[in-house]
Design an enzyme around this catalytic site. Sequence first.
Site, PDB file in Angstrom:
ATOM      1  N   LYS A  74      49.680  42.009  29.544  1.00  0.00           N
ATOM      2  CA  LYS A  74      49.037  42.763  30.619  1.00  0.00           C
ATOM      3  C   LYS A  74      48.966  41.948  31.908  1.00  0.00           C
ATOM      4  CE  LYS A  74      44.792  45.087  32.022  1.00  0.00           C
ATOM      5  NZ  LYS A  74      43.410  45.481  31.659  1.00  0.00           N
ATOM      6  N   SER A 129      42.885  50.222  32.678  1.00  0.00           N
ATOM      7  CA  SER A 129      43.814  49.515  33.545  1.00  0.00           C
ATOM      8  C   SER A 129      45.017  48.939  32.799  1.00  0.00           C
ATOM      9  CB  SER A 129      43.084  48.376  34.263  1.00  0.00           C
ATOM     10  OG  SER A 129      42.579  47.445  33.318  1.00  0.00           O
ATOM     11  N   SER A 153      39.469  49.983  29.156  1.00  0.00           N
ATOM     12  CA  SER A 153      40.799  49.781  29.712  1.00  0.00           C
ATOM     13  C   SER A 153      41.905  49.586  28.689  1.00  0.00           C
ATOM     14  CB  SER A 153      40.795  48.585  30.669  1.00  0.00           C
ATOM     15  OG  SER A 153      40.043  48.887  31.814  1.00  0.00           O
TER      16      SER A 153
END
Length: 378
Positions: A74, A129, A153
């Site tokens: 990520k 996210s 997220s």
Amino acid sequence: MTSAREIAAAVRSGASTAVEAVTAALARIERVDPVLCAFAEVWEEDALRGARTADERIAAGEHLPLAGVPIGVKGRRGLRGAGPLIAAGCVPVGATAVPGPGTAWQTWGLGRYGRTVNPWRYDRTPGGSSAGSAAAVAAGLVPLATGSDGAGSVRIPAAWCGVVGLKATNGRLPSADRTGLAAPGVLTRCVADAEAYWRVVAGPAETAGTAGTPGGRERRTPTALWSADLGFADPDPEPVVLARAAARRLADAGAVRLLPPGRPLRLEDPGPAWLALRGGGDLGTAARVRAVNDRRLGALFRRADLLLTPTTPCAAHGHDGPGDRYSTALTWAFNLSGHPALSLPAGLGRDGCPVGLQLVAAPGREELLLAVAGSATC
């Protein structure tokens, strides 16, 4: 898409090589990512170098539980937390997309070719996210990608992209988040791969014996309580119906025993407390909400092993934004409390997009989440 465990088994046995697995992943990314926009960066040279290293380690007799598995990490700083995975044989192929500037809702990703799209419908967001990680896994570009979860997220994009998303107990794994609200996590296509991730990052001392039987399975059927709204949220009917049906399927499979509803769970809305901790608001209110919810959740987990809810109160929205709906309504309570949680695919809505079932356990019981979820998927 071959699972992470299958790739690793093939590499360890000599039926395939890490270089072959990584080369195939890079080819998929090159073919699909111009439309999907799941990656902010692709590290082709470094990935092939890492794959050769993994093959050399296997040839030298090392046992690598995730040998040759191509993964996404990520964001551009994702390598900082990937050390245990790389040590286990994983090969990072790139940084997955995270929200770009001006995306206050954190529900988009910005990849190297533009806005990240949902693999199920390009006019819908993948959630955020950990947007690129969810999209890359759902589209089969990589079998496993890391995430982090500060308000949902990992779980929200997992739900909206139809994959598995695990958020660890807050504080159990290293996190750079100074507020303590965020915890590392992972996105995979099947629970078995999330289990493999967990064994690597948690380590044998953490996972040994926590679920009671070999393979992490409980001796007795875990009990579960259902809540559609946690006592404060206002979810849309369809995610509730689909998640409730998924909960019943778990019960029908013998994975859980659903307890009678009894007195419904009524948490305080965690939103004001979460926002205060993030933005320096009224910390007294935050402490009060946290104390009330911790007490009520403590009572729940003395009665049951698991709490089951929809992962999100709504379906994936378009790229113009969610309006005034907080997609975090059913997830961020467990960032405030620190409980581990997992989103499991629950089915498709009328719009053709996935929704999720959220499983929540007492702190430190990730193995239980994985054991129960594993009865429903590969």
